[in-house]
Design an enzyme around this catalytic site. Structure first.
Site, short mmCIF file in Angstrom:
data_model
loop_
_atom_site.label_atom_id
_atom_site.label_comp_id
_atom_site.label_asym_id
_atom_site.label_seq_id
_atom_site.Cartn_x
_atom_site.Cartn_y
_atom_site.Cartn_z
CE1 TYR A 1 -0.75 -3.73 -5.79
CE2 TYR A 1 -2.73 -2.50 -6.94
CZ TYR A 1 -1.96 -3.67 -6.41
OH TYR A 1 -2.67 -4.84 -6.72
CG ASP B 1 0.46 -0.01 1.95
OD1 ASP B 1 -0.27 -0.14 0.95
OD2 ASP B 1 1.14 -1.12 2.56
CE LYS C 1 4.97 -5.89 -1.72
NZ LYS C 1 4.78 -6.73 -3.10
#
Ligand code: KE4
Length: 427
Positions: free
Chosen positions: A144, A239, A267
């Site tokens: 994702y 990623d 994050k």
């Protein structure tokens, strides 16, 4: 445990926001029941509106590696707020955060700060297409990368690799330039490059997967990712929104010794405030406006408050490296859960890298989405709620990773294991 306040507040929330949440990940869709409404976090703990204290293993889905209300992060944010919240002009903090990222991740020579991981991956894909003048992007099932239209795709026709929209609102035209392959399938990747090579702009992958649960890449897969992209003149997009500064200060790419062309971050780099970032070789990044012609912009990109939280977080991780301790705590928890699951006769396996780990209700190993899809998610739901009642707050889906922070202690880990012993026996 009493959840009456959460239930009342969530009932109201559902009249105000779709599904009562601002992100579906929080809606408890995979485990049922009413989401807990949180009042505050302190260190390794969350306190919900009913006054329940929980050991937190979500950590805001990764950012809170230093735990909640770390004094250095709090002080930095308070100091920044006292100077104003947003100027829409360059600030020194952006230089400082960019320098920290560049110093930490050797493959990054220049970086652009944005507001979320999604913005980072969306921009990285646009950059890969702009730089190569090609259209096709490859992604992997079970990975994702945020709600980027071109990545909200599912495996399509028998051709397996052709992608089709996986959400209303995503057009066939958008998904037609995306190929979707199986994670850890080096041969499948090589075949796709043999068929589409010179039309492939880039490949985006999670270097350690967190979004189908914690899945670890095979060496031959990593080698194929780098060789296929290099040989075809496509860009390798790593990623690291979740793994960046999580599994090590230089991210998973340093741990795995793979050097991508573009890295996406999020994050932890925001320390709990909204920041994403994408970076890579200067000759690639200089294609981004205004240095180059690939458009990308953002009102709050590089926001001074968010930069202050990110700077404080990365500085703490750099100067007081927690990774050895996080490794010990991760090993303690993983070993404890694996032993208990076996003792309770459950078909489970634990997969872990550093302080991110998943207890799969699957005999294992889980190497790709096809494996992950076989998990006993119903049993996971019972485990999840059983642990809530014991004061342990796990990610509310089998297909997420648990995160341990520097605020967690060996006692917290042992208490978690003790709770799991009772729950796994009971379900
Ligand atoms: P955000 O847009 O949510 O900041 O980042 C998207 C993203 C990109 N890449 C990876 C590897 C990610 O894990 C994410 C977001 N992760 C999910 C949890 N697995 C965020 C939770 C949520 O959407 O609320």
């Amino acid at each position: 445990m009493n959840h009456s306040q959460s239930e009342a507040i969530f009932q109201k929330a559902q009249t105000l926001m779709p599904g009562g949440v601002n992100s579906p990940a929080r809606a408890f869709g995979a485990v049922g029941g009413t989401p807990l409404i949180m009042d505050r976090g302190e260190g390794a703990y969350l306190f919900d509106v009913d006054g329940n204290q929980l050991i937190d293993y979500i950590g805001s889905w990764g950012p809170m590696i230093l735990g909640h209300q770390h004094p250095k992060v709090k002080a930095a944010v308070h100091a920044a707020v006292d100077k104003g919240t947003s100027f829409g002009a360059p600030t020194c903090g952006e230089n400082e955060l960019a320098q920290l990222i560049i110093d930490a991740v050797s493959s990054i020579e220049k970086v652009r700060l944005v507001n979320s991981g999604t913005e980072a991956t969306m921009s990285a894909i646009r950059l890969a297409r702009g730089y190569t003048q090609r259209d096709i992007i490859i992604k992997f099932s079970g990975n994702y990368h945020g709600h980027v239209d071109s990545l909200l795709v599912a495996a399509g026709s028998a051709a397996a690799t052709l992608a089709v929209p996986d959400s209303p609102g995503v057009t066939a035209g958008t998904s037609q330039d995306t190929l979707i392959l199986a994670y850890n399938d080096a041969a499948g990747l090589e075949h796709a490059f043999a068929e589409h090579g010179t039309n492939i702009a880039g490949v985006i992958f999670e270097p350690v997967v967190g979004n189908m649960g914690c899945v670890i890449p095979h060496g031959e897969f990593l080698a194929a990712l780098r060789k296929c992209t290099q040989d075809a003149g496509a860009l390798l997009i790593c990623d690291e929104v979740m793994t960046g500064f999580r599994v090590g200060y230089g991210g998973a790419q340093t741990l795995l010794d793979i050097s991508p062309d573009i890295t996406t971050l999020g994050k932890i780099v925001g320390g709990g405030l909204p920041i994403g970032a994408y970076g890579g070789r200067a000759d690639i990044m200089n294609h981004i406006l205004p240095a180059g012609k690939v458009f990308q912009a953002g009102t709050l990109s590089g926001n001074p408050i968010a930069c202050a939280a990110g700077i404080a977080t990365l500085t703490e991780l750099r100067d007081n490296s927690p990774y050895a301790v996080l490794e010990e705590l991760g090993e303690q928890l993983a070993t404890g859960l694996q032993t208990l699951a076996e003792a309770a006769g459950k078909r489970c396996c634990v997969q872990r890298v550093g302080s991110m780990l998943t207890l799969f209700f699957h005999a294992g190993p889980v190497t790709c989405w096809a494996d992950a899809a076989e998990c006993n998610t119903e049993q996971f739901g019972k485990y999840f709620w059983g642990m809530i009642e014991k004061g342990v707050y796990l990610p509310c889906s089998q297909y997420e990773a648990m995160f341990i922070s520097t605020a967690h202690t060996a006692t917290d880990i042992q208490n978690t294991i003790d709770a799991a012993a009772q729950v796994l026996e009971a379900i």
